[in-house]
Design an enzyme around this catalytic site. Sequence first.
Site, PDB file in Angstrom:
ATOM      1  N   ASN A 366     -62.196  -4.491 -37.910  1.00 23.37           N
ATOM      2  CA  ASN A 366     -63.419  -4.356 -37.110  1.00 23.37           C
ATOM      3  C   ASN A 366     -64.565  -5.074 -37.813  1.00 23.37           C
ATOM      4  O   ASN A 366     -65.450  -4.448 -38.385  1.00 23.37           O
ATOM      5  CB  ASN A 366     -63.736  -2.871 -36.900  1.00 23.37           C
ATOM      6  CG  ASN A 366     -64.969  -2.676 -36.042  1.00 23.37           C
ATOM      7  OD1 ASN A 366     -65.465  -3.613 -35.408  1.00 23.37           O
ATOM      8  ND2 ASN A 366     -65.488  -1.461 -36.024  1.00 23.37           N
ATOM      9  N   HIS A 418     -45.864 -16.751 -35.293  1.00 20.19           N
ATOM     10  CA  HIS A 418     -45.232 -17.427 -34.157  1.00 20.19           C
ATOM     11  C   HIS A 418     -43.716 -17.540 -34.299  1.00 20.19           C
ATOM     12  O   HIS A 418     -43.013 -17.938 -33.382  1.00 20.19           O
ATOM     13  CB  HIS A 418     -45.854 -18.830 -33.973  1.00 20.19           C
ATOM     14  CG  HIS A 418     -45.968 -19.209 -32.525  1.00 20.19           C
ATOM     15  ND1 HIS A 418     -45.171 -18.660 -31.529  1.00 20.19           N
ATOM     16  CD2 HIS A 418     -46.792 -20.081 -31.884  1.00 20.19           C
ATOM     17  CE1 HIS A 418     -45.490 -19.181 -30.362  1.00 20.19           C
ATOM     18  NE2 HIS A 418     -46.475 -20.041 -30.540  1.00 20.19           N
ATOM     19  N   ASP A 422     -44.235 -14.588 -29.328  1.00 17.96           N
ATOM     20  CA  ASP A 422     -44.684 -15.759 -28.565  1.00 17.96           C
ATOM     21  C   ASP A 422     -46.002 -15.441 -27.849  1.00 17.96           C
ATOM     22  O   ASP A 422     -46.429 -14.278 -27.781  1.00 17.96           O
ATOM     23  CB  ASP A 422     -43.597 -16.253 -27.591  1.00 17.96           C
ATOM     24  CG  ASP A 422     -43.183 -15.178 -26.600  1.00 17.96           C
ATOM     25  OD1 ASP A 422     -44.040 -14.365 -26.206  1.00 17.96           O
ATOM     26  OD2 ASP A 422     -41.993 -15.141 -26.218  1.00 17.96           O
TER      27      ASP A 422
END
Length: 448
Positions: A366, A418, A422
């Site tokens: 945050n 990745h 995806d």
Amino acid sequence: MSLLQRCLSGGVPLRLISLRRVRTTSITYGSLVPFKLSDIGEGIAEVQVKEWHVKVGDRVNQFDNICEVQSDKAAVSITSRYDGVIKKLYYNVDDVAKVGQPLIDIELDDDVEVPSSIKQEKQEPANISSVEDSAASIRHKHEKKLATPAVRRIAMESKVNLLDVAGSGKDGRVLKEDVLRFLGQISKAPSNTSYTPHTSSASISKGEFQAGTLKDDEIVPVRGYTRAMVKSMSEALKIPHFGYNDEINVGRLVELRDQLKHISRERDIKMSYMPMFIKAASLALARFPMLNASADEKFENIIYKASHNICIAMDTPGGLVVPNIKNCEQRNLWEVAEELNRLHEAGKRQQISREDLIGGTFTLSNIGAIGGTYASPVIFPPQVAIGAIGKIEKLPRFDAAGQVYPASLVKVSWAADHRVVDGATMARFSNLWKEYLENPMLMLSELR
Ligand code: COA
């Protein structure tokens, strides 16, 4: 009563029983012994001295706190295993102390039996491995109630077990007032879960200097939490990151938080937006477990984690630290908030325990608590996803009737590995998280 006798009488923790195996000398000693920093485990070879609780000339008893040290993994209290007088401190605050090297010299009280290995140590300080019993002097937090000898005496005379008394001092240290309060002799303490407001932007905080005060180059050693950051972020460089951003209308969430304010006061639990972000993430992770995952070393298997141990990037006086709230999937909003409060307080004191730092499965940062709109968060290995939340802002948007209104908006920036996740999966996960936050009733309806 000698140290060995006390061990055998059963009044001390089990670890001291190992002294049975140590040869002792029964002569009246009353002399100087080096007290070495023993093995903390986890392959930790050195620690940073954060705070001394004693100075030269102080008298200490067994189990009195000597100092606080910080490794790149956790904060640890070092307690005395002797009664005696401190004769030398080997380090200043912020120095790096090496495991196996002397931390203090202590002049033992008379009539103390000393393991012969320690006596030997005096003549051969380099012989570190001979100190088989010194591990007993290291106690991770919460294993034992901290208190001064005077408070122990009051407790003993009043037949109060210190383990039953909530300590309001530093690290849960039991103070005289705590014992008196326990005995009903003084009124209830103000709650220690009360919140310290964030420092104002005008005040000077970590990493910030008063303008114009730095006249020469300054060398700042990489220590404590920052060392951990160096390791994990160097590791993170190996991960092929991809990013995904979105905007969330948190108008209803802002209202919900306002409505919860009085309960927050009653329960003495600070309810910021963060527990809501965390709980919504946990609900969304239940549908997308591939984001709450890690890969094995050879990247042959992906492990979907059953527990949602959600890490919180936390800005502390010692730097960035990333503790986690265990099993968010089993906690309601208040329970998440309570854990966050606890970790936040511990972070401010730089005393987050090792247990709170390990086992994280997913991270939220945050950064909007400080400022900013977007970020490019870096995955915390071995996890596969992280989200950074920007500042909630009032900005003009169109309502369903095409009218401009002041909307409360926040941006989220996701990063995922990745190799595992995806883009479409990330987008679906983010949509669900967003739905819970834009319609908090939906989130609340799913809470146990
Ligand atoms: N937008 C607007 N206001 C926000 C906000 C946001 N995204 N996040 C928090 N606030 C508000 C809170 O509601 C609170 O206001 P209040 O006192 O009126 O209730 C105030 O800012 C302070 O919040 P804070 O005490 O920080 O609580 P929190 O639970 O929201 O956040 C931490 C806790 C630990 C996450 C936060 O303090 C922190 O350290 N953030 C920085 C994370 C970081 O450094 N990330 C970078 C990693 S590289």
